[in-house]
Scaffold this motif. Structure first.
Motif, short mmCIF file in Angstrom:
data_model
loop_
_atom_site.label_atom_id
_atom_site.label_comp_id
_atom_site.label_asym_id
_atom_site.label_seq_id
_atom_site.Cartn_x
_atom_site.Cartn_y
_atom_site.Cartn_z
N PRO A 1 0.66 -1.24 -0.23
CA PRO A 1 -0.05 -0.15 -0.03
C PRO A 1 0.93 1.25 0.10
CG PRO A 1 -0.57 -1.41 1.66
CD PRO A 1 0.55 -2.05 1.39
N TYR A 2 2.17 1.03 -0.22
CA TYR A 2 3.22 2.19 0.11
C TYR A 2 4.26 2.13 -0.66
CZ TYR A 2 4.87 -0.72 3.69
OH TYR A 2 5.42 -1.82 4.20
N GLY A 3 5.20 3.14 -1.16
CA GLY A 3 6.34 2.70 -1.51
C GLY A 3 6.44 2.16 -3.07
N ARG A 4 7.55 2.01 -3.51
CA ARG A 4 7.74 1.21 -4.88
C ARG A 4 7.43 -0.26 -4.82
NH1 ARG A 4 11.04 5.70 -4.47
NH2 ARG A 4 10.79 7.11 -6.18
N ASP A 5 7.22 -0.69 -5.82
CA ASP A 5 6.94 -2.23 -5.95
C ASP A 5 8.46 -3.02 -5.29
OD1 ASP A 5 4.84 -1.78 -7.12
OD2 ASP A 5 5.16 -2.84 -9.08
N VAL A 6 7.83 -3.97 -4.54
CA VAL A 6 8.88 -4.98 -3.93
C VAL A 6 9.20 -5.92 -5.14
CG1 VAL A 6 9.84 -6.65 -2.36
CG2 VAL A 6 7.73 -5.04 -1.88
N GLU A 7 10.86 -6.02 -5.47
CA GLU A 7 11.39 -7.03 -6.39
C GLU A 7 11.84 -7.88 -5.78
OE1 GLU A 7 13.98 -4.94 -8.93
OE2 GLU A 7 12.63 -3.50 -9.78
N GLY B 1 19.89 -5.28 -2.80
CA GLY B 1 19.22 -6.18 -1.76
C GLY B 1 19.28 -7.67 -2.17
N LYS B 2 18.42 -8.08 -2.87
CA LYS B 2 18.33 -9.74 -3.37
C LYS B 2 19.55 -10.05 -4.00
CE LYS B 2 15.68 -8.28 -7.23
NZ LYS B 2 15.91 -6.89 -7.08
N ALA C 1 12.74 -24.71 -2.53
CA ALA C 1 12.34 -23.57 -3.09
C ALA C 1 12.63 -22.23 -2.23
CB ALA C 1 10.79 -23.73 -3.14
N VAL C 2 13.38 -21.27 -2.80
CA VAL C 2 13.89 -20.34 -2.35
C VAL C 2 13.43 -19.08 -2.76
CG1 VAL C 2 16.24 -19.08 -1.63
CG2 VAL C 2 15.91 -21.64 -1.95
N LEU C 3 13.10 -17.88 -1.81
CA LEU C 3 12.76 -16.82 -2.41
C LEU C 3 13.50 -15.57 -1.59
CD1 LEU C 3 10.37 -14.95 -3.48
CD2 LEU C 3 9.33 -14.95 -1.38
N VAL C 4 13.89 -14.65 -2.39
CA VAL C 4 14.67 -13.64 -2.01
C VAL C 4 14.29 -12.56 -2.23
CG1 VAL C 4 17.18 -12.79 -1.90
CG2 VAL C 4 16.68 -15.34 -2.60
N HIS C 5 13.66 -11.60 -1.29
CA HIS C 5 13.30 -10.25 -1.90
C HIS C 5 14.01 -9.08 -1.18
CE1 HIS C 5 11.81 -10.87 2.61
NE2 HIS C 5 11.63 -9.54 2.39
N ASP C 6 13.78 -7.88 -1.93
CA ASP C 6 14.36 -6.81 -1.37
C ASP C 6 13.86 -6.33 -0.02
OD1 ASP C 6 16.16 -6.44 -3.45
OD2 ASP C 6 14.53 -5.41 -4.68
N ALA D 1 17.61 -1.54 -2.12
CA ALA D 1 17.24 -1.84 -3.72
C ALA D 1 15.96 -1.29 -4.33
CB ALA D 1 17.41 -3.27 -3.68
N SER D 2 15.03 -2.09 -4.42
CA SER D 2 13.76 -1.63 -5.21
C SER D 2 13.00 -0.82 -3.98
CB SER D 2 13.07 -2.66 -5.61
OG SER D 2 12.72 -3.60 -4.56
N ARG D 3 13.38 -1.15 -2.70
CA ARG D 3 12.53 -0.54 -1.58
C ARG D 3 13.32 0.62 -1.02
NH1 ARG D 3 7.50 -0.65 -1.22
NH2 ARG D 3 7.49 -1.08 0.98
#
Length: 439
Positions: free
Chosen positions: A135-141, A170-171, A208-213, A218-220
């Protein structure tokens, strides 16, 4: 976006310089309590006078440090080590609720749309580039990885990137998705991870691995253009540009600027009634939501891990969210006393939750997850902590798990060397995940 004007000689020189650098941690100041009155009521009993003499232990805040350290209750009020509790089911609800209150994590209750931007294979892995909108900020990559041609539901890891004083990245700090890696990330992985992208390595093991900023990376991250018109000291955005952002010199300049901005971010978050750890935790939980909801993930077999700032994020996420069935905290474990007396200046504002030290010592945040399997990896010569307090933190966690009747579910390991997550440590961490996530 304009292309970099660096010559090949410039780039090769930069590459050699950066690969030769040692890893550096971000410099941050300790947080002030939300209310000085409340803080003094909690931590300064008038019945405990402090002897004044010339033999006070050295403190990063001068003669104030030893006095404050002497007033700290050990164990703190809601520590499971207190004799008041014998069963975790009697202790955990009140301790968890108080930690949640102090962290002041914002609750984000809206649906989060996820978009797959690109899918491809690299190095034996199926890779997805994802984005999601908050709901706030730029999209998370984010980057999702799993073994190529894998089928069914896999155990999963939420891989949490480090801080390292590099908020532009970040990621990418712990992944590698092509042979064309940014030279700063080549240097970063060489310094911290013995040249490996550890998220890729554990994905190859069948996860299965997820890495987010993470929040503010980074994108945030905060862009210069967001700060236009705020002209104060080191935070002046005048003369700075978000264009040609991948240029090495521009990244260096941004990371220095972002280090100064972190102070402003923390103060502003306090003013909103939340905290830096609260914001990071909220966004890490959303990533966990997204990972848990995938059809190719077994939601009952999810772990998390990270080095340094990623270890810090593991402390908060692993301690506060029971969906993390196995946690490995790397290179971020000590006591509040260590931060007070010795090492607050070596750490990010993401560390500090005002008032929480009255109720739990720092390792006991992660200890809230007892009896879920937990490993902590520390380095004997880590310049970001003192060894005696790292050892004390290890003893605290061992005591918590032993008192709960599950000593085998805690492993505290120490390694020679500085601040790192090298191949030997990665191997031990991966084996711990294999043991407890059913691989």
């Amino acid at each position: 976006m304009k292309k970099s004007k660096n010559t090949d000689a410039d780039i090769q020189g930069s590459r050699r310089a950066f690969i030769s650098k040692t890893a550096m941690a971000t410099v941050a100041l300790p947080l002030m309590p939300n209310s000085m009155t409340a803080a003094f009521e909690n931590i300064v009993p008038t019945s405990k006078p402090f002897p004044m003499n010339s033999e006070l232990p050295k403190s990063q805040i001068g003669q104030y440090g030893p006095w404050l350290a002497d007033q700290m209750q050990d164990p703190p009020k809601l520590s499971f080590r207190n004799d008041h509790w014998s069963k975790i089911e009697d202790w955990k609800p009140s301790a968890h609720a108080k930690a949640q209150e102090q962290i002041a994590e914002p609750l984000i209750k809206v649906a989060i749309p996820v978009t797959i931007k690109r899918t491809y294979s690299y190095d034996g892995l199926h890779i997805e580039e994802l984005t999601w909108k908050l709901p706030y900020g730029r999209d998370v990559e984010a980057i999702f990885l799993k073994p190529e041609n894998s089928t069914g539901k896999l155990p999963a890891i939420l891989a949490l990137h480090d801080h390292g004083g590099q908020k532009y990245f970040g990621k990418r700090k712990i992944t590698k998705t092509s042979d064309n890696q940014h030279l700063l990330m080549e240097a970063h992985q060489q310094s911290y991870y013995e040249g490996r992208a550890w998220a890729n390595e554990i994905a190859k093991k069948g996860y299965a691995v997820l890495v987010h900023d993470g929040f503010s990376f980074a994108s945030r991250r905060v862009f210069y253009q967001d700060m236009a018109g705020i002209e104060w000291g080191a935070l002046k955005a005048e003369g700075r540009t978000d264009e040609n952002a991948e240029d090495v010199r521009n990244i260096e300049a941004y990371n220095e600027w972002a280090g100064h901005h972190e102070h402003l971010m923390a103060k502003s978050l306090f003013s909103a009634g939340t905290s830096y750890p609260g914001m990071v935790l909220a966004e890490d939980r959303i990533a966990l939501d997204i990972l848990s909801a995938r059809k190719d993930v077994d939601a009952d077999r999810i772990g998390c891990s990270g080095l340094s700032g990623g270890g810090l994020r593991t402390v908060y996420l692993g301690g506060m969210d029971a969906r993390i069935k196995c946690a490995v905290c790397v290179g971020f474990m000590s006591t509040w006393k260590d931060f007070l007396m010795n090492k607050a200046y070596t750490h990010t504002w993401m560390t500090y939750t005002p008032g929480l030290a009255n109720y739990l010592d720092f390792p006991e945040i992660l200890g809230l997850r007892v009896p879920l399997p937990t490993m902590v990896q520390s380095n004997n010569q880590d310049q970001l902590f003192t060894l005696p307090e790292m050892k004390k933190a290890d003893g605290i966690l061992a005591t918590v798990f032993s008192k709960a009747g599950h000593p085998e579910r805690y492993s505290g390991k120490f390694y020679d060397g500085g601040h790192k997550f090298d191949v030997r440590m990665q191997t031990d961490a991966f084996n711990w995940f294999n043991t407890w996530l059913g691989k």
